[in-house]
Scaffold this motif. Sequence first.
Motif, PDB file in Angstrom:
ATOM      1  N   ARG A   1      42.530  38.512  43.124  1.00  0.00           N
ATOM      2  CA  ARG A   1      42.679  37.773  41.879  1.00  0.00           C
ATOM      3  C   ARG A   1      41.852  36.496  41.914  1.00  0.00           C
ATOM      4  O   ARG A   1      41.437  36.036  42.983  1.00  0.00           O
ATOM      5  CB  ARG A   1      44.154  37.442  41.622  1.00  0.00           C
ATOM      6  N   THR A   2      41.655  35.908  40.736  1.00  0.00           N
ATOM      7  CA  THR A   2      40.853  34.700  40.597  1.00  0.00           C
ATOM      8  C   THR A   2      41.633  33.677  39.788  1.00  0.00           C
ATOM      9  O   THR A   2      42.199  33.993  38.736  1.00  0.00           O
ATOM     10  CB  THR A   2      39.523  34.998  39.869  1.00  0.00           C
TER      11      THR A   2
ATOM     12  N   ILE B   1      42.105  30.986  37.138  1.00  0.00           N
ATOM     13  CA  ILE B   1      41.357  30.618  35.938  1.00  0.00           C
ATOM     14  C   ILE B   1      41.899  29.351  35.283  1.00  0.00           C
ATOM     15  O   ILE B   1      41.241  28.783  34.405  1.00  0.00           O
ATOM     16  CB  ILE B   1      41.359  31.767  34.907  1.00  0.00           C
TER      17      ILE B   1
ATOM     18  N   TYR C   1      46.314  33.257  37.052  1.00  0.00           N
ATOM     19  CA  TYR C   1      45.358  34.106  37.775  1.00  0.00           C
ATOM     20  C   TYR C   1      44.956  35.305  36.917  1.00  0.00           C
ATOM     21  O   TYR C   1      45.755  35.828  36.135  1.00  0.00           O
ATOM     22  CB  TYR C   1      45.975  34.626  39.079  1.00  0.00           C
TER      23      TYR C   1
ATOM     24  N   TYR D   1      43.593  39.103  37.596  1.00  0.00           N
ATOM     25  CA  TYR D   1      43.392  40.123  38.626  1.00  0.00           C
ATOM     26  C   TYR D   1      42.072  40.839  38.368  1.00  0.00           C
ATOM     27  O   TYR D   1      41.812  41.306  37.267  1.00  0.00           O
ATOM     28  CB  TYR D   1      44.564  41.109  38.643  1.00  0.00           C
ATOM     29  N   ARG D   2      41.260  40.909  39.400  1.00  0.00           N
ATOM     30  CA  ARG D   2      39.925  41.474  39.251  1.00  0.00           C
ATOM     31  C   ARG D   2      40.007  42.972  38.998  1.00  0.00           C
ATOM     32  O   ARG D   2      40.851  43.668  39.589  1.00  0.00           O
ATOM     33  CB  ARG D   2      39.077  41.184  40.497  1.00  0.00           C
TER      34      ARG D   2
END
Length: 426
Positions: free
Chosen positions: A34-35, A37, A46, A48-49
């Motif tokens: 996850r990233t 943001i 977050y 999730y990619r």
Amino acid sequence: MDLIPKPDQVVSAASNVAHMLAYGGLADLRTMPRTLIDDGNLREVYHYRPAAHAVETGDPVLLVTPLAAPALCFDLRRGCSLVEHLVSGGRPTYLVEYGQVSFKDRSLGMEHWIDEVVPAAIREVSAHAGGRPVHVVGWSVGGIFALLAAADQPDLPIASVSLVGSPFDTSKVPIIAPVRPLLNLGGADRGMITRAYQAMGGAPQPLVRWAFQLSSFQKLVTKPIALATHLDDRDFLAQIEAVDRFTSKMTAYPGRTFGQLYHRLIKGNGLVDGTFELNGRTISLSAITAPVLVFGGANDGIAPIAAVRAVLPLLTGSRETRFEVVPGGHLGMLTGRAAGGTTWKVLDEWVAEWSTPPIEVKPPKRARKKPAPKKAPTNKVAAKKAAAKKAPVKKKAATSPDQPESAIGVNPRRRYGSQGSRSLTR
């Protein structure tokens, strides 16, 4: 495992025990990538990619965690992860969590999450997903916060709200009934419990973990027997391992928030009439217009079916309400081994029903090179052939504008049966 184990059961049990001794466990506890943001005071949002070679489509889903519970509730382990399920299906998936609560956060109340954290997360997710409305999914107290935020701020870009095990009538919670007479010991306003949590600045992590385990006291007592009789069941052992990790990562409750939950929801049953006083204003659940899906767990001791179902009559302004009984306890209904064919399936249908049609992004047109001029035909036969080639080709009739498209959500009156869920209430 049978009372007298079969040879294959003995082999499986020996293999599982050897694997646990050699590698420390059986469960695949990798969390989904996850990233971050967006972040703020006790707020981390977050994204999730997407899965490899997958393209995200449709409206986003925002998972709202309850206080004191780690985000692992939505991402327990591979194979029993709601996040993994949504991401694998190409759904834009987001999560809001709150990080570690410390003594310095003791002055924060419920208004911090209802007024700031949840609304900010919804707006950020919508912006990150290209302005699409958001399907908000809240578990336990996370569902209560999400619903109160939706009622208080009707301009939030919400497509639907889903509540998983969120109790709205605490008088229907059996585990509270035996201790209710003890809540007023020492005085109604300054009882022993009140003085204790004020002195500690809230509910510390060990107490929160103990309370969650106490809610499943029978399972806790019988756990050694269950492990011994399931040594040949690799998936069962992996699930127990994942739940133990989840429980060990419980966090603390801020002091003021814990006081509000304790006095106003547990003691005062403050949500039973559909209104909630907050910062001098009244939040009414009847103001919610978004469709609402409510899940009750068949074996949930923290939020029994009756306590959860009590919210339905309060949602008088909602475009549609739906109640589903699914197997499992408080955590199991969300991410148990049977959740993939029950809770997640119903949630998929609900999100698809209330999603907007996908936005088609057309690639830019490339400029075509003009063909070189052809030489004039030298005789009549060649001229006829050239004229035949230039004759326009009849196009097929365009599709009628009244013809329905096969896009998600074009028929909001569509309904899905859930015979399996209804049978659990009989």
